[in-house]
Structures are given as structure tokens and as C-alpha cells.
Scaffold this active site. Structure first.
Site, mmCIF file in Angstrom:
data_model
loop_
_atom_site.group_PDB
_atom_site.id
_atom_site.type_symbol
_atom_site.label_atom_id
_atom_site.label_comp_id
_atom_site.label_asym_id
_atom_site.label_seq_id
_atom_site.Cartn_x
_atom_site.Cartn_y
_atom_site.Cartn_z
ATOM 1 N N LEU A 167 -2.678 21.289 42.725
ATOM 2 C CA LEU A 167 -3.619 20.706 43.321
ATOM 3 C C LEU A 167 -3.268 19.128 43.352
ATOM 4 O O LEU A 167 -3.032 18.608 41.967
ATOM 5 C CB LEU A 167 -5.236 21.217 42.960
ATOM 6 C CG LEU A 167 -5.436 22.625 43.186
ATOM 7 C CD1 LEU A 167 -6.670 22.888 42.448
ATOM 8 C CD2 LEU A 167 -4.963 22.877 44.533
ATOM 9 N N HIS B 178 -6.423 17.869 47.929
ATOM 10 C CA HIS B 178 -7.362 19.128 47.700
ATOM 11 C C HIS B 178 -8.643 18.687 47.115
ATOM 12 O O HIS B 178 -9.721 19.128 47.373
ATOM 13 C CB HIS B 178 -6.776 19.994 46.582
ATOM 14 C CG HIS B 178 -5.100 20.523 47.183
ATOM 15 N ND1 HIS B 178 -3.945 20.117 46.777
ATOM 16 C CD2 HIS B 178 -5.007 21.796 47.966
ATOM 17 C CE1 HIS B 178 -3.202 20.892 47.371
ATOM 18 N NE2 HIS B 178 -3.827 21.742 47.986
ATOM 19 N N ASP C 129 -1.850 19.977 57.551
ATOM 20 C CA ASP C 129 -1.150 21.027 58.004
ATOM 21 C C ASP C 129 -2.066 21.332 59.595
ATOM 22 O O ASP C 129 -2.699 22.149 59.470
ATOM 23 C CB ASP C 129 -1.230 22.187 57.183
ATOM 24 C CG ASP C 129 -0.604 22.025 55.964
ATOM 25 O OD1 ASP C 129 0.799 22.023 56.295
ATOM 26 O OD2 ASP C 129 -0.870 22.193 55.003
ATOM 27 N N GLN D 212 -1.199 24.585 61.473
ATOM 28 C CA GLN D 212 -2.076 25.554 60.632
ATOM 29 C C GLN D 212 -3.522 25.496 60.893
ATOM 30 O O GLN D 212 -4.246 26.641 60.983
ATOM 31 C CB GLN D 212 -1.728 25.436 58.935
ATOM 32 C CG GLN D 212 -2.798 26.590 58.139
ATOM 33 C CD GLN D 212 -2.634 26.324 56.600
ATOM 34 O OE1 GLN D 212 -1.608 26.729 56.256
ATOM 35 N NE2 GLN D 212 -3.298 25.431 56.195
ATOM 36 N N VAL E 52 -5.173 12.692 53.040
ATOM 37 C CA VAL E 52 -5.207 11.673 51.973
ATOM 38 C C VAL E 52 -3.975 11.258 51.562
ATOM 39 O O VAL E 52 -2.970 12.001 51.586
ATOM 40 C CB VAL E 52 -5.826 12.447 50.696
ATOM 41 C CG1 VAL E 52 -6.066 11.331 49.597
ATOM 42 C CG2 VAL E 52 -7.392 12.774 51.018
ATOM 43 N N SER F 48 1.105 15.832 49.194
ATOM 44 C CA SER F 48 1.568 17.219 49.083
ATOM 45 C C SER F 48 2.114 17.613 48.081
ATOM 46 O O SER F 48 2.460 17.025 47.006
ATOM 47 C CB SER F 48 2.759 17.114 50.141
ATOM 48 O OG SER F 48 3.511 18.528 50.095
ATOM 49 N N ARG G 46 4.544 19.500 47.541
ATOM 50 C CA ARG G 46 5.850 19.266 47.687
ATOM 51 C C ARG G 46 6.398 17.982 47.141
ATOM 52 O O ARG G 46 7.657 17.958 46.862
ATOM 53 C CB ARG G 46 6.688 19.983 48.950
ATOM 54 C CG ARG G 46 6.376 21.416 48.908
ATOM 55 C CD ARG G 46 7.011 21.932 50.099
ATOM 56 N NE ARG G 46 7.104 23.311 50.249
ATOM 57 C CZ ARG G 46 6.306 24.115 50.952
ATOM 58 N NH1 ARG G 46 5.100 23.570 51.726
ATOM 59 N NH2 ARG G 46 6.208 25.378 50.801
#
Lengths: 285, 285
Positions: B42, B46, B165, B168, B191, B200, B202
Site C-alpha cells: 500500500l 491506497h 487503473d 479496470q 495520487v 504505484s 510497482r
């Protein structure tokens, strides 16, 4: 007693949900809900489903929806019987409380749904091989109907499916497990006419000669179960019947649909065209 | 106030459902439930989701589950960061009540599910073209999480998804409509770090040089939105960046993902590999 009054018919999703909530609120402490999903054209097989739902639940709802998604382009969507008046009479006799009979536009307001359920490998064999996309369409609408109908959390929720559509029943069970749907699937045994033919809404397509010819299906299943015929001989018996064109006759593991040798606990499944009508039947060995 | 205590962590579906019911029963008359589905690792993006859920709901649950179904065979399932201890600290600060952190075996007790959700044509373009099966897997687990979490009927139920996303988010909205799921989808804006990079999980794969190179993505989106670059020039700008390999840069109708000319109300979407890390970003025009 609700058994003598015509069930209330709801056309819209919101109307149906409100009616369900009202009926459930009227039986506090003992609320439970049974759903019988159907495509209408009801017969005594459906009546068994509804009567069992009536025995087990405080509130019984029956959906009547001929779902276009589960018909192939060359199948009988257009001619599939729509008999709502007669259906309501049967449902009144069986004690259904609510009937959800939406128009196609109410179930699919934006046209065919973009996001769907896919049945996977269990939906690609047997009836799924003969009817590509059928089980994807059937599961997509059953999932919708379960979501539309699902009652408040702690209320027992049961959905009733006939064992005649054995592959559909297996897939619905699989979907309920794989999707964590809050419903108990209740299977209901096949109901047969006195001559042995499994009841089906499609039996009304048969003329007298076709109906007589169709009896080879349950007769062959019984002979297979009794060990009087092996699979090859059973197939030959069906092939020998004029007007009947065998699609498949198999014995499978009922949990996986994998072909197995006939044995106790296995399931014999048959599908055949009688004239232009496709019939299915099955028998536990 | 629940904001200073560590949320309760539930590992099993039944345990989570029971805990949800208990929390909701503790706020009768004002019960509402917010779910934030995550894959853990997170970050502040998030945190925004959880804080919004906290503002809008009496009970806030966060799922933390790295879903194998949505990773391709050559993707980063194994190295995807698992940081539950740090996640719980962040969630405590944001006031989450419950964390559902199941093992893979708890979500998929029979192995990979046989019956799944399929995203359809909206899941086959853009990220779906680059990541075959990704959205089928993502929707399959989101559907499960929504079914597992759904509270008793009249309780408002909201699920929070980040706009980063975008595809999504669109597909989840589509699924909720197509499946009649009893949940409100709440989108939450992207954000960004001070340098403009969208947060992210990632991003932690990036070294300093890659991270600097990645800034071409938000910078190019901003230039496109400001009308300083057309699409071809914008693509050329990204292509000119060493270490960045463009997957797609498109402007689409946000309801259909169909390519359109840049105009107010359209959405610019970008995906690129920076080193071995695939990043996405988007900006409303």
C-alpha cells in the site's frame, strides 16, 4: 396460506426487490427465501421444484425469463413457448408468492452484457460442445438472477434446479462455489410422464410419432443402468430408431463429467434430436 | 474512534463474514460498509481510497490479496511486493476496521476456479491486449470479494477503486451493472508524487535513473492535455526517452475506450515499460 392466490408478477428489478423485501419483512424471525429460476412454459417438473421450495421456505419466488444469451443463432429462441397465463395458474396451485417476469430490456438494458460469466472447461463438453456458448449464457443469467434475488445476509436463500439439466446443475454448483454466492443449490429429481419420457418444455414440439420415438431415450438409459446393454449397444439401439439422431450417450463422473466405465455412482447422459427438437435425459447408475 | 488501533486481520472467508456482521450489528440504524480491494504494497494512493471510505461508511474493510489469476505467465506475480506489516500500519492510520488477507488456498480452495468472469471486448483492448486474461482474472476476484463482503440487503455498500487503473474501473462498473451486484462503485482520483509520477506499488521496482525517465509519462499527458503536443508528437516524445518503451498512448471515450480525437471529456491513457517495470497513467482532457 398463499396456495390459492395468483402470485404477484413483477416486471422490473426494483419492483421485484421491493416486493421480496416486503414479503420477507412480513415473516420476521423465520424468514427464508426460495428461488426457482425458469424459462416459463412450465410443466409438472417445474411444479416439483416450486412445491419443494414451498415446503422449505417462508417466501417463494419464481423467475420466468427466456434468456436470449443461452440460445445459439440456429436454435429455438423465437419459437420457444411463452405461456405466462398458464404458468401463473400452475404457480398459484403450487403456492408461489412472487413471479419475476422481466422483459429482455429489463435484464439487459444496454443490450447484451459486455461482462459475462464463462463456464470454462466443464461448459465446453457434451451439451456445451453441441451448443457453443449455451452455458456461458445460462450462467450469466443465473448469476444475475441470484444477485437480484439475494435476501439480506442472515436469511437462508435456496435456489432450485432440476436434475434433468445435469450439466447445468453441476455448473451452477461450481459457479456458486467459485463466486462465493450466498445461496444453497437444491437439486430436484427428474419428473417423467407415465411412459417414461422426462418432462421438458420442448416436448410440446413433438408430434405423436416423434413422441413415441423419443421413448427410446429413457428406455435405453434404463437398459444401461440395468446392465442389459453396454454403451456401444445402447448407442446402436438409439441409432436404430427412425426420427432420432443421437448427439451423445455417455457415462461420466458426475463431479467432473469425465467419461468413465459404467458403475454405481456414475451418471448416464443422453442428448438426441427427435425431428428438429433436441432432447436431453439422464439416469444415475 | 478506530483510527489509532490496528485493524483486525481475517484470514478465512467465514471469519471475515462473521467479523463484518459483528461490526455492522454494532452500528444499528446507521450501518454502512466500504470495501477497498487491494493487492497490498500500500501507498498514499491506497490511503486516499481508505480515507474516503472512512468518511463515507460506518465500517471500513480492506482486502489485501495478490490474485494469481490476473498475472500472466511472464509477469511479476512472484516478485510482486508483499508488505503486510507496513500495510497494517498504514491502514491503522487511515482508520480501517477490518483487513481481509486470505491465502491463495482460501480464495481458490479447489485450485483455479473453473467458472470465471470474462471481461469481453472492453477487456481485450489496451492493457487487455498487452496482458491477455488480466481483466478476466481481475474481475473474477473482484466479483468474489464483492460477494464475500456484501452486507445485509438495506445496508449501503460501497467499493472504492482508483482512477489510475482506468480500464479496470470501467470494467468493474460494467460488471456491477451487468451482474446486478448490490454495490456502489466509488472512483478515487490518482495520487501523484511531488514530481508528478502516479503512485504505484510497482514504482518501488524503479532505480533512480528509471524513476527519472518515467516522469516522461505524466509530463507527456500534461502536454497532451494542454494542447502543446498532438498524439504523434506525444508518442515521439516518449519514444525518445531512453529506458522507456511505449506500449500505448491513446485518447479514448472513457465509456467505451474507443479512440477519439482529443477533446474535453476524453481520456488520455498511457502504458510503458521502464526497464522491466510496466507502468500506466492517465489524465482526463
Amino acid at each position: 396460506m398463499t396456495t390459492s392466490t395468483t402470485p404477484r408478477v413483477c416486471r422490473g428489478i426494483g419492483e421485484f426487490r421491493t416486493a421480496l423485501a416486503e414479503r420477507l419483512a412480513a415473516v420476521p424471525g423465520e424468514a427464508s427465501l426460495g428461488l426457482v429460476p425458469t424459462m416459463g412454459a412450465l410443466h409438472e417438473g417445474h411444479a416439483h421444484l416450486v412445491r419443494l421450495a414451498r415446503e422449505e421456505n417462508a417466501v417463494v419466488a419464481v423467475s420466468v425469463f427466456v434468456n436470449p444469451l443461452q440460445f445459439g443463432p440456429d436454435e429455438d429462441l423465437e419459437r420457444y413457448p411463452r405461456t405466462l397465463e398458464a404458468d401463473l395458474e400452475l404457480l398459484a396451485r403450487c403456492g408461489a408468492d412472487l413471479v419475476f417476469a422481466p422483459a429482455v430490456e429489463q435484464m439487459y438494458p444496454d443490450g447484451e452484457p459486455l461482462v459475462r460469466v464463462t463456464a470454462g472447461p466443464l461448459g465446453a463438453v457434451l451439451d456445451g460442445a453441441s451448443r457453443p456458448g449455451h452455458f456461458d449464457g445460462a450462467l450469466t443469467v443465473v448469476n444475475k438472477l441470484l444477485n437480484i434475488t439475494a435476501p439480506p445476509g442472515p436469511v437462508p436463500f435456496r435456489a432450485y434446479f432440476g436434475e434433468k439439466d445435469a450439466q447445468q446443475l453441476l455448473l451452477v454448483r461450481r459457479m456458486v462455489a467459485d463466486f462465493d454466492l450466498p445461496v444453497t443449490v437444491r437439486p430436484v429429481p427428474i419428473v417423467r410422464d407415465a411412459d417414461g419420457l422426462a418432462l421438458s418444455s420442448r416436448n410440446r414440439y413433438l408430434d405423436a410419432g416423434q413422441r413415441h420415438a423419443a421413448l427410446v431415450l429413457p428406455a435405453t438409459l434404463r437398459a444401461l443402468a440395468a446392465g442389459e446393454l453396454d454403451l456401444d449397444a445402447a448407442r446402436a439401439r438409439i441409432d436404430a430408431e427412425d426420427q432420432v439422431r443421437l448427439d451423445y450417450l455417455v457415462v461420466v463422473d458426475p463431479r467432473t463429467l469425465a467419461p468413465v466405465a459404467p458403475a454405481p455412482g456414475t451418471l448416464a447422459l443422453v442428448a438426441a434430436h427427435v425431428g428438429s427438437t433436441r432432447l436431453i435425459d439422464n439416469l444415475a447408475l
